[in-house]
Design an enzyme around this catalytic site. Structure first.
Site, PDB file in Angstrom:
ATOM      1  N   HIS A   1      -1.978  -0.682   2.547  1.00  0.00           N
ATOM      2  CA  HIS A   1      -1.766  -0.779   1.101  1.00  0.00           C
ATOM      3  C   HIS A   1      -0.470  -0.093   0.692  1.00  0.00           C
ATOM      4  O   HIS A   1       0.341  -0.667  -0.051  1.00  0.00           O
ATOM      5  CB  HIS A   1      -2.950  -0.153   0.367  1.00  0.00           C
ATOM      6  CG  HIS A   1      -2.735   0.033  -1.101  1.00  0.00           C
ATOM      7  ND1 HIS A   1      -3.132  -0.892  -2.043  1.00  0.00           N
ATOM      8  CD2 HIS A   1      -2.137   1.040  -1.801  1.00  0.00           C
ATOM      9  CE1 HIS A   1      -2.794  -0.464  -3.246  1.00  0.00           C
ATOM     10  NE2 HIS A   1      -2.190   0.713  -3.122  1.00  0.00           N
ATOM     11  N   GLU A   2      -0.272   1.124   1.167  1.00  0.00           N
ATOM     12  CA  GLU A   2       0.920   1.880   0.774  1.00  0.00           C
ATOM     13  C   GLU A   2       2.198   1.231   1.301  1.00  0.00           C
ATOM     14  O   GLU A   2       3.198   1.131   0.590  1.00  0.00           O
ATOM     15  CB  GLU A   2       0.813   3.330   1.247  1.00  0.00           C
ATOM     16  CG  GLU A   2      -0.356   4.106   0.652  1.00  0.00           C
ATOM     17  CD  GLU A   2      -0.339   4.147  -0.867  1.00  0.00           C
ATOM     18  OE1 GLU A   2       0.749   4.019  -1.456  1.00  0.00           O
ATOM     19  OE2 GLU A   2      -1.416   4.305  -1.466  1.00  0.00           O
TER      20      GLU A   2
ATOM     21  N   GLU B   1      -0.743  -2.940  -7.708  1.00  0.00           N
ATOM     22  CA  GLU B   1      -1.846  -2.420  -6.899  1.00  0.00           C
ATOM     23  C   GLU B   1      -2.653  -3.550  -6.273  1.00  0.00           C
ATOM     24  O   GLU B   1      -3.018  -3.492  -5.096  1.00  0.00           O
ATOM     25  CB  GLU B   1      -2.754  -1.527  -7.767  1.00  0.00           C
ATOM     26  CG  GLU B   1      -2.108  -0.232  -8.215  1.00  0.00           C
ATOM     27  CD  GLU B   1      -1.679   0.640  -7.041  1.00  0.00           C
ATOM     28  OE1 GLU B   1      -2.456   0.786  -6.092  1.00  0.00           O
ATOM     29  OE2 GLU B   1      -0.550   1.157  -7.080  1.00  0.00           O
TER      30      GLU B   1
ATOM     31  N   HIS C   1       3.315  -1.725  -0.748  1.00  0.00           N
ATOM     32  CA  HIS C   1       4.181  -1.458  -1.907  1.00  0.00           C
ATOM     33  C   HIS C   1       5.657  -1.549  -1.505  1.00  0.00           C
ATOM     34  O   HIS C   1       6.486  -2.066  -2.261  1.00  0.00           O
ATOM     35  CB  HIS C   1       3.902  -0.054  -2.463  1.00  0.00           C
ATOM     36  CG  HIS C   1       2.664   0.054  -3.288  1.00  0.00           C
ATOM     37  ND1 HIS C   1       2.430  -0.725  -4.399  1.00  0.00           N
ATOM     38  CD2 HIS C   1       1.586   0.877  -3.179  1.00  0.00           C
ATOM     39  CE1 HIS C   1       1.268  -0.399  -4.940  1.00  0.00           C
ATOM     40  NE2 HIS C   1       0.729   0.565  -4.214  1.00  0.00           N
TER      41      HIS C   1
END
Length: 261
Positions: free
Chosen positions: A123-124, A186, A127
């Protein structure tokens, strides 16, 4: 409200690139500048927050990172990734342009296995892949410009009118433009991260299990419309809907990570 509409139109018209999921993006900062900013921020954090001395945790986190990062496209970062495990109770992790990943020990109390940590890390890194830092900085600069313009246009009004109008504009920008923009980031990072972890050989079901754990750990979170992050139920629903697609990537992966705490 007209000014907010104008800002939204400007962002739409200025969208000259598309994210990995096909969303129009408003981003005008250079990748080189962002990588420099990411590196500087990371160096500052390393000076201010101690790294954990738990070598077992470091090996675990590094193992997951070493499995994830080779599957990141070189446009996002071409080179090695630096990973630091920070000794902090924060339930958080992050990735920065320039190939930097930070994991707080607090989040390792929420993740139960390598798959759930891979979901966080994916997820990070998602970004970074989707250049969300660029969008955030660009949109914040645009919003600041609109507020400055509004201040000039309202200059002939009495002080009370100016105060109320600027307060309403600030709230409108925050809740009508910037927060939804953050929520879309997100959701996008969730999907990119789930695909990334599957390619790396981690079970994508782990992303769904993770957010069930996160929901338990963050009771009392604000309503979705008042937050830059989607509600946990929203994230779980989207990740579940995406499971069939990413399961095929997981099945096709030749990787078999074996990262243990």
């Amino acid at each position: 409200m007209k000014i907010i509409t104008i800002l939204s139109l400007v962002i739409f018209l200025a969208s000259c690139t598309k994210s990995p999921t096909g969303r129009n993006q408003f981003a005008f900062m250079s990748d080189t500048k962002l990588a420099e900013m990411g590196t500087n921020s990371f160096e500052q954090m390393k000076q201010e927050i101690p790294a954990t001395k738990n070598k077992k945790l470091v090996r675990f986190v590094q193992c997951v990172a070493d499995s994830i990062t080779p599957h990141v496209n070189k446009e996002a970062h071409d080179g090695s990734w630096e990973v630091v495990v920070f000794e902090s109770d924060q339930i958080n992790a992050f990735a920065l342009p320039g190939g930097k990943i930070g994991v707080y020990t607090g989040i390792l109390k929420v993740t139960e296995n390598q798959d759930q940590l891979a979901a966080i890390m994916g997820h990070e890194v998602g970004h970074v892949i989707a250049k969300h830092s660029n969008e955030r900085l660009s949109s914040n600069q645009a919003a600041a410009g609109v507020q400055a313009l509004a201040g000039a246009l309202l200059g002939s009004q009495d002080e009370q009118t100016q105060t109320y109008a600027m307060a309403a504009l600030g709230a409108g920008l925050q809740y009508g433009v910037l927060m939804p923009y953050g929520r879309s980031h997100e959701k996008e990072a969730d999907i990119i991260g789930q695909e990334l972890m599957a390619k790396a050989g981690f079970n994508p079901q782990g992303a769904i299990d993770l957010w069930h754990n996160m929901a338990k750990a963050s009771k009392g979170a604000p309503p979705e419309f008042l937050s830059t992050h989607p509600a946990h139920d929203t994230r779980i629903e989207k990740l579940t809907d995406n499971l069939t697609q990413v399961n095929s990537l997981y099945t096709a992966s030749n990787n078999q990570p074996d990262c243990k705490t």
